[in-house]
Structures are given as C-alpha cells and as structure tokens.
Design a protein around this motif. Structure first.
Motif, PDB file in Angstrom:
ATOM      1  N   HIS A  71       0.817  -1.215   0.000  1.00  0.00           N
ATOM      2  CA  HIS A  71       0.000   0.000   0.000  1.00  0.00           C
ATOM      3  C   HIS A  71       0.851   1.265   0.000  1.00  0.00           C
ATOM      4  N   TYR A  72       2.160   1.149   0.155  1.00  0.00           N
ATOM      5  CA  TYR A  72       3.021   2.328   0.259  1.00  0.00           C
ATOM      6  C   TYR A  72       3.094   3.118  -1.043  1.00  0.00           C
ATOM      7  N   PHE A  73       3.343   2.401  -2.133  1.00  0.00           N
ATOM      8  CA  PHE A  73       3.601   3.087  -3.400  1.00  0.00           C
ATOM      9  C   PHE A  73       2.371   3.874  -3.839  1.00  0.00           C
ATOM     10  N   GLU A  74       2.593   5.075  -4.310  1.00  0.00           N
ATOM     11  CA  GLU A  74       1.518   5.898  -4.857  1.00  0.00           C
ATOM     12  C   GLU A  74       1.973   6.505  -6.172  1.00  0.00           C
ATOM     13  N   VAL A  75       1.103   6.461  -7.170  1.00  0.00           N
ATOM     14  CA  VAL A  75       1.347   7.210  -8.400  1.00  0.00           C
ATOM     15  C   VAL A  75       1.216   8.692  -8.072  1.00  0.00           C
ATOM     16  N   ALA A  76       2.182   9.476  -8.472  1.00  0.00           N
ATOM     17  CA  ALA A  76       2.153  10.912  -8.171  1.00  0.00           C
ATOM     18  C   ALA A  76       1.008  11.588  -8.917  1.00  0.00           C
ATOM     19  N   THR A  77       0.278  12.414  -8.218  1.00  0.00           N
ATOM     20  CA  THR A  77      -0.847  13.148  -8.799  1.00  0.00           C
ATOM     21  C   THR A  77      -0.838  14.570  -8.249  1.00  0.00           C
ATOM     22  N   GLY A  78      -1.660  15.419  -8.841  1.00  0.00           N
ATOM     23  CA  GLY A  78      -1.836  16.764  -8.300  1.00  0.00           C
ATOM     24  C   GLY A  78      -0.947  17.812  -8.906  1.00  0.00           C
ATOM     25  N   GLY A  79       0.053  17.423  -9.710  1.00  0.00           N
ATOM     26  CA  GLY A  79       0.930  18.389 -10.361  1.00  0.00           C
ATOM     27  C   GLY A  79       0.667  18.447 -11.846  1.00  0.00           C
ATOM     28  N   THR A  80       1.581  19.060 -12.578  1.00  0.00           N
ATOM     29  CA  THR A  80       1.507  18.989 -14.034  1.00  0.00           C
ATOM     30  C   THR A  80       1.870  17.577 -14.458  1.00  0.00           C
ATOM     31  N   ALA A  86       7.812  12.730 -13.476  1.00  0.00           N
ATOM     32  CA  ALA A  86       9.133  12.712 -12.845  1.00  0.00           C
ATOM     33  C   ALA A  86       9.063  12.134 -11.432  1.00  0.00           C
ATOM     34  N   ALA A  87       8.059  12.546 -10.668  1.00  0.00           N
ATOM     35  CA  ALA A  87       7.937  12.057  -9.290  1.00  0.00           C
ATOM     36  C   ALA A  87       7.640  10.562  -9.266  1.00  0.00           C
ATOM     37  N   THR A  88       6.802  10.111 -10.185  1.00  0.00           N
ATOM     38  CA  THR A  88       6.452   8.690 -10.227  1.00  0.00           C
ATOM     39  C   THR A  88       7.658   7.854 -10.642  1.00  0.00           C
ATOM     40  N   ARG A  89       8.411   8.318 -11.627  1.00  0.00           N
ATOM     41  CA  ARG A  89       9.617   7.585 -12.043  1.00  0.00           C
ATOM     42  C   ARG A  89      10.598   7.455 -10.885  1.00  0.00           C
ATOM     43  N   ALA A  90      10.755   8.518 -10.108  1.00  0.00           N
ATOM     44  CA  ALA A  90      11.672   8.469  -8.965  1.00  0.00           C
ATOM     45  C   ALA A  90      11.199   7.461  -7.932  1.00  0.00           C
ATOM     46  N   ARG A  91       9.894   7.404  -7.698  1.00  0.00           N
ATOM     47  CA  ARG A  91       9.353   6.431  -6.744  1.00  0.00           C
ATOM     48  C   ARG A  91       9.536   5.005  -7.242  1.00  0.00           C
ATOM     49  N   ILE A  92       9.323   4.802  -8.532  1.00  0.00           N
ATOM     50  CA  ILE A  92       9.498   3.462  -9.102  1.00  0.00           C
ATOM     51  C   ILE A  92      10.954   3.032  -9.004  1.00  0.00           C
ATOM     52  N   LYS A  93      11.873   3.956  -9.263  1.00  0.00           N
ATOM     53  CA  LYS A  93      13.295   3.609  -9.175  1.00  0.00           C
ATOM     54  C   LYS A  93      13.683   3.214  -7.753  1.00  0.00           C
ATOM     55  N   ALA A  94      13.221   3.988  -6.765  1.00  0.00           N
ATOM     56  CA  ALA A  94      13.555   3.673  -5.372  1.00  0.00           C
ATOM     57  C   ALA A  94      12.998   2.310  -4.974  1.00  0.00           C
ATOM     58  N   LEU A  95      11.749   2.043  -5.368  1.00  0.00           N
ATOM     59  CA  LEU A  95      11.150   0.752  -5.063  1.00  0.00           C
ATOM     60  C   LEU A  95      11.863  -0.370  -5.797  1.00  0.00           C
ATOM     61  N   GLY A 133     -19.444   5.181 -15.636  1.00  0.00           N
ATOM     62  CA  GLY A 133     -20.188   4.294 -14.761  1.00  0.00           C
ATOM     63  C   GLY A 133     -19.330   3.301 -14.019  1.00  0.00           C
ATOM     64  N   ALA A 134     -18.025   3.573 -13.898  1.00  0.00           N
ATOM     65  CA  ALA A 134     -17.126   2.683 -13.153  1.00  0.00           C
ATOM     66  C   ALA A 134     -16.195   3.537 -12.302  1.00  0.00           C
ATOM     67  N   HIS A 135     -15.781   2.979 -11.164  1.00  0.00           N
ATOM     68  CA  HIS A 135     -14.839   3.688 -10.296  1.00  0.00           C
ATOM     69  C   HIS A 135     -13.886   2.671  -9.682  1.00  0.00           C
ATOM     70  N   TYR A 136     -12.731   2.517 -10.308  1.00  0.00           N
ATOM     71  CA  TYR A 136     -11.695   1.631  -9.791  1.00  0.00           C
ATOM     72  C   TYR A 136     -10.347   2.149 -10.286  1.00  0.00           C
ATOM     73  N   TYR A 137      -9.297   1.652  -9.681  1.00  0.00           N
ATOM     74  CA  TYR A 137      -7.944   2.118  -9.950  1.00  0.00           C
ATOM     75  C   TYR A 137      -7.437   1.462 -11.232  1.00  0.00           C
ATOM     76  N   GLN A 138      -7.170   2.270 -12.254  1.00  0.00           N
ATOM     77  CA  GLN A 138      -6.487   1.767 -13.435  1.00  0.00           C
ATOM     78  C   GLN A 138      -5.134   2.453 -13.516  1.00  0.00           C
ATOM     79  N   VAL A 139      -4.083   1.695 -13.278  1.00  0.00           N
ATOM     80  CA  VAL A 139      -2.735   2.258 -13.301  1.00  0.00           C
ATOM     81  C   VAL A 139      -2.475   2.814 -14.696  1.00  0.00           C
ATOM     82  N   PRO A 140      -2.090   4.092 -14.809  1.00  0.00           N
ATOM     83  CA  PRO A 140      -1.829   4.657 -16.142  1.00  0.00           C
ATOM     84  C   PRO A 140      -0.811   3.815 -16.906  1.00  0.00           C
TER      85      PRO A 140
END
Length: 614
Positions: A71-80, A86-95, A133-140
């Motif tokens: 549950h730790y990993f999060e796709v970065a959102t809220g920015g451009t 960039a933030a998501t790539r950095a998180r993926i690299k660390a993981l 009509g759907a609400h679930y997480y689809q990883v980009p």
C-alpha cells in the motif's frame, strides 16, 4: 561441527512439532505481508515509504517475508503531467532498487480507489474512472510499463473490490455507482455478464504487461466471476468469515476456471468487526498453518505495519501527519492489549521489535514452512459434497446493515432462492454457521458471536451454474452429493448432473432447478421434499435444504463435529479442533501441527467491544 540451531528454530519445534521426518519435496507457498504503511508513510516524523528506512527493511528480513502486498507506493498526482511523471519515475526507481537488492516479489495494492473520489495523473483525467459508470484504480499505462520492468513485479491487487461493487450505502464509497460496472438497473443475469466482460477487459489491460490482476475478497462471494475472467482469487480468512465457506468458493472457482488462468492465494486478515487486531494470536497461527496445507500459491497476512490509533483514518491523505507518540489504541482483541501495532512495533527508523503476532508469522515463514513441503496443490482438491449455484453475490445482506443490492443492482434483492445456500452450510457445519448468512456481519452474529477459526465441514467445493459448459464430462471432483441452488443453471449443467445421478450421485435441488419431469412430480406431491430414485442414484427435490430428507441423506457424508476435512488427490487433510482458535493438522494419518499447550487470550463481546473472556 554442526551449527547450533537458532532459538527461533528450537521454538518452532515446540510450537509447530512434526511427526516423522519432514518430506523432502513438494509445494511451498510464497509467504508475504500486507504493508498498510501507517507508521512511516503517515507518521509526520518520517512521511516516507517503508523501504527507505533501515528498521522497516530489517523487519521484513526478520519476518522472513518473500513478497509485499503493498500500500506504500503511490502514483504521483496533483501536479503537471511532467511533474507527476518525474515524481512517479523516482518512486518506481527507489522501489525497484529495493526489490532488486532484497529479492522480494511485489504486488501493487489498488485499494486507494475504494474510498478516494478522484486522482489526476494526467491533469483533467480521473485515474479512478477509466470508464463511464465505473470507479476503480487503473494504473496509467506509462506507469504500468515502468513498474513491469521492476525486479519481482508480479501483480496488482483489487482489494475488497467486490465489496465496493455490491454494497450500496457505504459511507466510504466514493461514487454513486458500483465500482466495476454500473449494474444498478440490471437483472442478475445481466449484471453477471456485464461484470465478467469488464473483468476480462481489466485482465487484458494488465496481461499485456505481464502483470496479473488479483481479487482480494472480503465477502465469500463472486470468486467465480473473477476466476472466469482469468484473475487470481484471494479470499480473506479470519476477518469476518466462517472458515470453510470462502475456501470452498476459492478452490471450486480455481478448479472450474484454471484453464482461463485462475490461481488461488489466501489472505489471513487480522481485522474483525472494527477491531484490530481482532483475532487471537492462536487463531493467527492456525490460519497460517491451515493456508499452508491448502496448497495455495501465495499466503499473505494483513497487516505488517498498520497502527491501530483510536480515531485514525484509513484514507492515507487524511491520515498523514499523525503523531504516533500520542495515540490511544483503538478497539482490539485482548491478545493485542497495550500494542497498537500489527506484526512489528517500530521505536524509530532504526529500531523495531516483533509483536506476539509477528513472532508467530516469523516462526511460520522461517521454520515451519520450509520444513513442511506440501505433496499437492490446490488444483488437486476433491470433495464429498459439491454445491452448484448461480453467482448472485448473496451472503446475508438482508440480515445486515449493508445494502441489499445483489451484484450492485438496485432492482435485485435477496430472495429465498439466493439465500438457500445458507441452509446447506448450516447443515455442513453441524449448525455452527447460522441459517441467515455467511458472515459475522449478519445481525444474528455481529456483537454476539466472538471470533473463531475452527468450523467443521466435510470436503466441499462450490462451482457456478456454468460448470457443465466449462467441463462437459466433469466428475464434480468425486462428490457423492450435489446441491443445486440459486436462481438458475445452464442446460449443460443440468444435463451433466442428470448423468452423474444415474451413475450413483445424490442430487439435492431447489424445486425450480429440477428437470421438468421432477418439477411436475414435486408440484403434484404437495410435499416440502420429494425423493425419487434415478438409475444408481437419486434426487431430492425441496423448497429449502433444512428438511428431514436432506438431513438424513447428508448425515453419512458429514465428518465428526470436531473436524474440518479436505481431500487433495489421494491425500486426506484433517483440521482437528482444540478450542475453536487452536487446531491440530493431520495429513494422511500423521500429525503435522500441534499448537502450544498454553492458549493465548480469548475474547467475548461486551456491547460492541471485544473484552477478555476469563
């Protein structure tokens, strides 16, 4: 000189004694932990993923975990978009760096969408609403492509997704429509078909990147829909379920739809009716050992590092900036008194200790598991009793505080036909499972029945209404009695059952599901039950499964009231009850597990709180 056994290894021989020499080959499940992440991610002193901190990394190694349900990993959102990329790539690299060094497998848990209305990776697009009509997480897809390259990346987990699909009125549900497909105005057959179509679509989305979708189910329903679409099914045990029910569902679904790609995992879950941990240390040990001998592919315990703070929020964004030095422990089982943590108690980013629950997990993962290869897998399961039903998602909603919206439909409510299978389980369990539902959340059980692990039952598998279409020559895995229940069966399934009856099986069917000639005979008889010989077997036609003829026919197939029985190929597995939380495990006449002689604490209800049972 031979090395001196570790204290943990010596303890394991006391806690998990063996009879005879351990087997030298066989199946070993991968064992993992669910990482709720509350201490480090939501702690204002650290506010980071666990793998960034030495104490967390050391705790994973000490526990002996082989994979993360994360549950730790999060796709970065809220920015451009550029900032989010960039933030998501950095998180993926660390993981990815951590996974490469640790050798762990990885499953990305997508539960966040269950209570979060909106997240934007691409500005203006809600990542949690991939279809109208759907609400679930689809990883980009660009994120998924990068994650798929990480060492050990195996799956994504849709955590309790069936709950958000079928449970209307949830305060936490982030949209007005069900999660996977908008079934609000559909009939049950229409909803069933729409869900399978959507689940296949989701599977294909992830499959092209080599990633498997997993359904972690809190209710003992819908496993066959996920399995039919080629998903892995991972039912929760402990939690609020009566043990044999979700297991029979998962094993049957996996067997029926193995050719579609289905697999079976097991998820012992420490939550119980708002309490955490809500189960005893003894029950946790039993759940791990029991799951081991089911031959499943993976086992993971929920949770590793959840901290149960009174008033704490599940929603990660709302729960950040906690000061964990000032928390008051939330509702919990007496075994967890004074320790709001899960498996691990962190003092800081460098120091930790294992709780009693953590020590049980460690001893299983590091000592018991490698010493006890299983000579079969879940695919070899056979049964004495088979249940065949249309998957309608009915678990007892009508007698609960949850919305009665079967498969998410607002026009389809529970009926005697959808609820009839409760009576089967009542009979199979020697009356332990209530007649009104299959979860501790039904009103007859909630705040009345204390948590328990052991429930008796003979070897039982559940198949759906299409079993005859999927396997025209199916032997029902050796079933002597076949129950037909629910709203409908395919013609191929009815024909298959007719052939098996002529060969010697007993079919017990709701009257509306019986072959036409039997329907006419039943209607003309004016009886509640009608028994008719057919070839070497016979039919019992009934209005429900609680009558005298059904009871008499089933009696020879039931085991003792202190045994939960399974059959895997030629191997006979017996779970022997000691005191509802502690069990013995016997395989082919050899004892494979004996619990400690001294029990841990037991609980009882005091109003809506679990308290110590003296």
């Amino acid at each position: 000189m031979k090395p001196i056994p570790s204290f943990a290894a010596i303890l394991a021989l006391i806690v998990y004694p063996l009879s005879g020499a351990p087997q030298t080959d066989g199946h070993l499940p991968a064992v993992g932990v669910d990482t709720a992440g509350t201490f480090f991610l939501r702690n204002k002193a650290y506010a980071g993923e666990g793998w960034r901190f030495p104490a967390w990394r050391d705790a994973i190694a000490e526990l002996g975990a082989e994979f993360l349900m994360d549950h730790y990993f999060e796709v970065a959102t809220g920015g451009t978009l550029r900032e989010n990329e960039a933030a998501t790539r950095a998180r993926i690299k660390a993981l990815g760096d951590y996974l490469g060094k640790s050798g762990l497998d990885y499953v990305f848990n997508l539960e966040t969408a269950n209570w979060t209305p909106r997240k934007e990776y691409i500005p203006g697009q809600n990542m949690f609403e991939p279809h109208p009509g759907a609400h679930y997480y689809q990883v980009p897809e660009p994120v998924l492509e990068e994650m798929a390259k990480m060492p050990g990346m195996r799956a994504v987990c849709f955590d309790e997704i069936e709950h958000v699909q079928i449970s209307s009125g949830l305060k936490s549900r982030p949209s007005e429509y069900p999660a996977l497909a908008d079934t609000r105005r559909m009939t049950l057959p229409e909803a069933n078909a729409a869900l399978v179509a959507r689940l296949i679509q989701i599977r294909e989305y992830y499959k092209k990147h080599g990633v498997t979708p997993v359904a972690e189910n809190v209710w003992p329903v819908m496993q066959h829909l996920f399995a039919r679409a080629g998903w892995t099914v991972s039912p929760k045990i402990m939690k609020e379920s009566w043990t044999p029910v979700p297991v029979a569902m998962a094993l049957g679904a996996g067997i029926e739809y193995e050719n579609a790609g289905a697999d079976v995992w097991m998820n012992p879950d420490l939550w119980f009716c708002g309490h955490y941990p809500g189960h005893s240390v003894d029950e946790t040990r039993s759940a791990l050992v029991f799951s081991h001998w089911l031959g499943v592919s993976r086992i993971y315990l929920e949770n590793m590092d959840y901290v149960n703070a009174r008033g704490g929020a599940h929603q990660p964004d709302a729960a950040k900036n906690f000061d964990y030095t000032k928390i008051v422990q939330g509702r919990h089982h007496p075994d967890a008194a004074g320790s709001p943590a899960s498996l691990v108690q962190f003092a800081n980013d460098r120091e930790f200790s294992l709780t009693a629950y953590g020590r049980v997990f460690r001893d299983y993962a590091r000592d018991y598991k490698p010493s006890n290869p299983v000579p079969y897998t879940w695919r070899d399961a056979r049964c004495r009793v088979a249940i065949v039903r249309f998957e309608d998602s009915c678990w007892g909603q009508r007698d609960s505080t949850f919305g009665d919206t079967l498969l998410g439909s607002e026009i389809e409510k529970s009926t005697p036909e959808t609820e009839a299978w409760f009576g089967i389980w009542h009979r199979l369990s020697h009356g332990v499972i209530p007649k009104k539902g299959l979860s501790f959340h039904i009103k007859a059980a909630k705040y009345n029945e204390a948590p328990r692990f052991f429930v008796p039952a003979p070897p039982t598998l559940v198949f759906d209404h299409r079993i005859g279409d999927e396997h025209p020559d199916f032997d029902f895995r050796g079933a002597k009695m076949i129950f037909l229940t629910g709203i409908g069966l395919s013609k191929a399934t009815v024909g298959l059952v007719q052939r098996r009856v002529k060969e010697g099986a007993v079919a017990v069917t709701l009257h509306h599901l019986a072959p036409d000639e039997l329907k006419r005979q039943f209607a003309a008889s004016g009886q509640e039950e009608l028994e008719v010989a057919d070839g070497a077997g016979r039919w019992i036609v009934c209005r429900d499964f609680l009558g005298a003829k059904v009871r008499a026919a089933l009696a020879p197939l039931l085991g003792p009231s202190d045994e939960l029985q399974y059959q895997f190929g030629e191997h006979r597995l017996i779970i022997k009850n000691i005191d509802n939380d502690r069990i013995e495990v016997w395989l082919d006449g050899q004892r494979r597990h004996t619990p400690p002689a001294m029990p841990s604490k037991r609980a009882k209800w005091d109003g809506q709180n679990l308290v110590l049972k003296e």
